[in-house]
Design a protein around this motif. Structure first.
Motif, short mmCIF file in Angstrom:
data_model
loop_
_atom_site.label_atom_id
_atom_site.label_comp_id
_atom_site.label_asym_id
_atom_site.label_seq_id
_atom_site.Cartn_x
_atom_site.Cartn_y
_atom_site.Cartn_z
N ASP A 122 2.95 2.16 2.38
CA ASP A 122 2.95 2.72 3.73
C ASP A 122 4.21 2.40 4.53
O ASP A 122 4.24 2.62 5.75
N ARG A 156 -6.49 -1.33 8.65
CA ARG A 156 -5.72 -0.17 8.16
C ARG A 156 -6.61 1.06 8.32
O ARG A 156 -7.75 1.08 7.83
N TYR A 203 -1.77 0.39 11.11
CA TYR A 203 -2.21 -1.00 11.00
C TYR A 203 -2.20 -1.58 12.39
O TYR A 203 -1.19 -1.48 13.10
N ASN A 206 0.81 -1.22 0.00
CA ASN A 206 0.00 0.00 0.00
C ASN A 206 0.85 1.27 0.00
O ASN A 206 0.30 2.38 0.04
N GLN A 249 -9.18 -0.64 5.03
CA GLN A 249 -8.87 -2.02 4.68
C GLN A 249 -8.94 -2.86 5.95
O GLN A 249 -8.56 -2.40 7.04
#
Length: 208
Positions: free
Chosen positions: A46, A203, A151, A44, A175
């Motif tokens: 991140d 997420r 996360y 992603n 997510q």
């Protein structure tokens, strides 16, 4: 980008807690779950070139997983000095050259002010111990203050709570996925030699 299975293999050398504390719910994050979370975060965008903060890092599993995926820097925060000493040793085992800092502090009051894009990765307490209910709430609040994305691993059935909490702080769950969390017997109150817990990973994008 290395595969998820390769990352899992690299994290298999990470040692767990020498003397785990029940009050802190110190259960080592399994390398397969850590690899999954870090891999998804990397896909992603991140992780790479960002600051990654692991709140309640324990012996460093998530922090070191992120450190293997090209972040600008990694910071692991934990209140347990012994766990951080193990995390320092684990970094040598893993062999990452990414700058990693270990901070001895309450993760819910982390003395950090990251500069630039920041991702929080965390496996907060599930709140299973008496007096520790909703412990993940304080971790999420800290993530909201520190990061633009996080996360986090939660007990099964946490969707309504996590989505509501994020919305109240101007964030949004973008997510979510389910994951299993195997736990070996390590405290006297454990009745089985091993148990598999169903968990959920979220997420969250946090507004500035």
């Amino acid at each position: 980008m290395a595969t998820k299975s390769a990352l899992e293999t690299q994290l298999a050398v990470v040692a767990g807690f020498e003397d785990p504390r029940a009050d802190l719910e110190q259960y080592p994050t399994p390398p397969e779950l850590a690899a999954h979370v870090v891999h998804v975060a990397d896909l992603n965008g991140d992780v790479e070139a960002r600051t990654v903060v692991d709140l309640g890092t324990g012996t460093g599993m998530l922090a070191l997983g992120a450190a293997l995926r090209g972040p600008a820097r990694v910071v692991g925060v934990d209140v347990d000095r012994s766990a951080l000493e193990t995390a320092v040793a684990n970094r040598r085992r893993v062999g990452t050259t990414t700058p990693v800092g270990w901070v001895l502090a309450d993760a819910t009051r982390a003395p950090l002010c990251p500069d630039g894009p920041t991702t929080v990765l965390m496996n907060p307490p599930f709140g299973a111990q008496n007096g520790n209910e909703h412990a993940d709430r304080a971790f999420l609040a800290t993530a909201a203050d520190l990061a633009d994305v996080s996360y986090s691993i939660h007990n099964e059935g946490s969707q309504s709570f996590v989505e509501s909490f994020a919305a109240d702080r101007g964030g949004e769950v973008t997510q979510a996925f389910r994951a299993t969390f195997p736990i070996d017997r390590q405290f006297d109150f454990h009745e089985a030699d091993s148990e598999v817990i169903d968990t959920e990973v979220y997420r969250i994008e946090w507004s500035a």
